[in-house]
Write an enzyme that holds these catalytic residues in place. Structure first.
Site, mmCIF file in Angstrom:
data_model
loop_
_atom_site.group_PDB
_atom_site.id
_atom_site.type_symbol
_atom_site.label_atom_id
_atom_site.label_comp_id
_atom_site.label_asym_id
_atom_site.label_seq_id
_atom_site.Cartn_x
_atom_site.Cartn_y
_atom_site.Cartn_z
ATOM 1 N N ASP A 6 2.050 -7.077 2.489
ATOM 2 C CA ASP A 6 0.865 -6.271 2.820
ATOM 3 C C ASP A 6 1.300 -5.013 3.595
ATOM 4 O O ASP A 6 0.662 -4.612 4.567
ATOM 5 C CB ASP A 6 -0.166 -7.087 3.613
ATOM 6 C CG ASP A 6 -1.528 -6.396 3.669
ATOM 7 O OD1 ASP A 6 -1.705 -5.343 3.022
ATOM 8 O OD2 ASP A 6 -2.411 -6.913 4.389
ATOM 9 N N HIS A 54 0.861 -1.199 0.000
ATOM 10 C CA HIS A 54 0.000 0.000 0.000
ATOM 11 C C HIS A 54 0.890 1.240 0.000
ATOM 12 O O HIS A 54 1.657 1.445 0.943
ATOM 13 C CB HIS A 54 -0.906 -0.007 1.231
ATOM 14 C CG HIS A 54 -1.879 -1.149 1.227
ATOM 15 N ND1 HIS A 54 -3.127 -1.052 0.664
ATOM 16 C CD2 HIS A 54 -1.768 -2.431 1.679
ATOM 17 C CE1 HIS A 54 -3.760 -2.221 0.772
ATOM 18 N NE2 HIS A 54 -2.948 -3.076 1.394
HETATM 19 ZN ZN LIG Z 1 -6.373 -7.051 2.532
HETATM 20 ZN ZN LIG Z 2 -3.557 -5.046 1.772
#
Ligand SMILES: [Zn+2]
Ligand SMILES: [Zn+2]
Length: 441
Positions: A314, A70
């Site tokens: 992530d 992200h």
């Molecule tokens: Zn997710």
């Molecule tokens: Zn994610």
């Protein structure tokens, strides 16, 4: 990625390990004009015009690829942007990352994708690929213009951050995928089952009196989506697997011939919900949540048998004010790019749980599910190299972070193994400052 000069470097006497290419041994790694020119006998390589780096006792791996990051741009650049996120990736040994589309506003149009790709050409020190959302504005109602978005250069599609609640919508997306390609990456969670849960549902959540997110919230959605992908002959990638049941569902789907791939994150491979007893949301609150020891073991077994083909961080930067609040109100997510290799090396390789070669393979395994070339040290290929010192000890956060955010799940931990140099897309993208001092230029 920014355009720049191709690397001209020789890594003298490095221990080279690239299991996927069948490469293992001590070599001079010759990088000329950004390509692996050769792996030669130690001391044998001609150095004319090359920077010589003494790499005796150091390890050269194919650099890593993270399909789940992200970058918070557009909209929340105070947490991260393309430049800092790419730098954070390079510091972790990554030569490529895929950015998620749940920005503010979300990446939902061809113009959105074009703008981000242009920005990455200006600011990123490693190649950055972009996913666009499956549903317009991530509202789960209408599909985005998938064909035009692919033409604009999106690598794939994901509503990550949210599941695709409607089976009908995902089915339609899989039908369009047949025309335009682009792997669909799925955040698997049944919102009705997750409810207002803030951690894994089990004995620890009961003891703490916190609302739980059951494992079946994840696994039942994976089962649904694997069935849909099988029926429509589509290609899906399951993000951040966390539970035993999920590994079993993916394994069964693969055995049935479904085109399904999946990832696990370093924090799910290293930690369990026991950490939640600290009630520290900065390091231990994320979605999916840290689960039980049996789940962690199932993920490790999935890595070993290839059910889980890649590790993805992530990486989810958050500002301090979103994390320095009571546990139940804190934002979900942790950063992970800078520590992925070192944490897994420390917790899983040095403890004898998995072999170093397997870790390297899985850290480089995130490109294939998106039909991108796998980083390799095979002579002739583009140079994508992580040079690591496996015995270096360091304390995470002590020298700050390349990321703009500080919510590392490893904050304050002492780790063993460190990335010294990253070559990404043929260019030197990162050098550890203290290491550069000792290098003959
Ligand atoms: Zn997710
Ligand atoms: Zn994610």
């Amino acid at each position: 990625m920014r355009s720049g000069e191709g690397a001209d470097v020789v890594l003298r006497g490095a221990t080279v390990l690239d299991p996927a290419a069948g490469i293992e041994g001590v070599h001079d790694v010759v990088i000329r004009d950004g390509r692996i020119a050769g792996l030669e006998a130690p001391g044998a390589a001609e150095v004319g015009g090359l920077e010589e780096i003494e790499a005796c006792g150091l390890h050269a791996f194919p650099a890593f690829f993270d399909p789940h990051v992200h970058l918070r741009t557009p909209g929340h650049e105070h947490k991260e942007d393309i430049e800092t996120g790419a730098r954070s990736a390079a510091a972790g040994g990554f030569c490529g990352i895929l950015a998620m589309a749940n920005t503010d506003p979300s990446v939902s149009t061809p113009a959105d994708v074009e703008a981000l790709r242009e920005a990455a050409r200006e600011a990123a020190c490693v190649p950055v690929g972009f996913l666009a959302t499956v549903s317009r504005g991530m509202e789960g109602e209408e599909l985005t213009e998938m064909g035009a978005i692919r033409d604009a250069g999106a690598i794939g599609f994901s509503d990550d951050g949210l599941p695709i609640r409607s089976a009908r919508l995902l089915r339609r997306a899989l039908q369009y995928q047949r025309l335009c390609g682009g792997t669909i990456a799925l955040h698997e969670e049944d919102p009705d089952l997750s409810g207002d849960g803030v951690m894994h549902e089990g004995p620890v959540s009961a003891a703490l009196g916190l609302a739980g997110i059951p494992s079946v919230s994840e696994s039942t959605m994976i089962a649904r989506d694997a069935a849909l992908a099988g029926y429509e002959e589509g290609q899906i990638h399951v993000q951040h697997l966390s539970a035993t049941e999920s590994v079993e569902v993916v394994r069964a789907a693969k055995a049935a011939g479904v085109r399904i791939s999946c990832e696990a994150s370093p924090h799910h491979l290293c930690l369990t919900d026991e950490e939640l007893r600290s009630l520290d949301p900065r390091r231990f609150k994320m979605n999916p949540p840290l689960r039980a020891e049996a789940d962690r073991q199932a993920l490790i077994e999935g890595l070993r048998d290839g059910t889980i083909e890649c590790i993805a961080t992530d990486h989810a930067p958050h500002a301090a004010e979103e994390k320095e609040v009571p546990f139940e109100q804190a934002a979900m997510g942790v950063t992970g790019l800078e520590t992925a290799f070192a944490a897994l090396h420390t917790d899983l390789v040095l403890t004898g749980v998995i072999e170093l070669g397997l870790l390297v393979e899985r850290l480089a395994g995130g490109a294939a599910p998106f039909d991108l070339p796998r980083p390799t040290l095979a002579p002739g290929s583009e140079a994508n190299v992580a040079l690591c010192d496996l015995s270096a000890e360091w304390t995470v956060g002590e020298e700050g972070y390349e990321s703009r955010s500080q919510n590392s799940w490893c904050a304050g931990r002492k780790l063993t193994g460190r990335v010294l140099i990253t070559v990404a897309g043929g260019q030197v993208a990162y050098r550890l400052r203290s290491f550069s001092l000792g290098v003959a230029a």
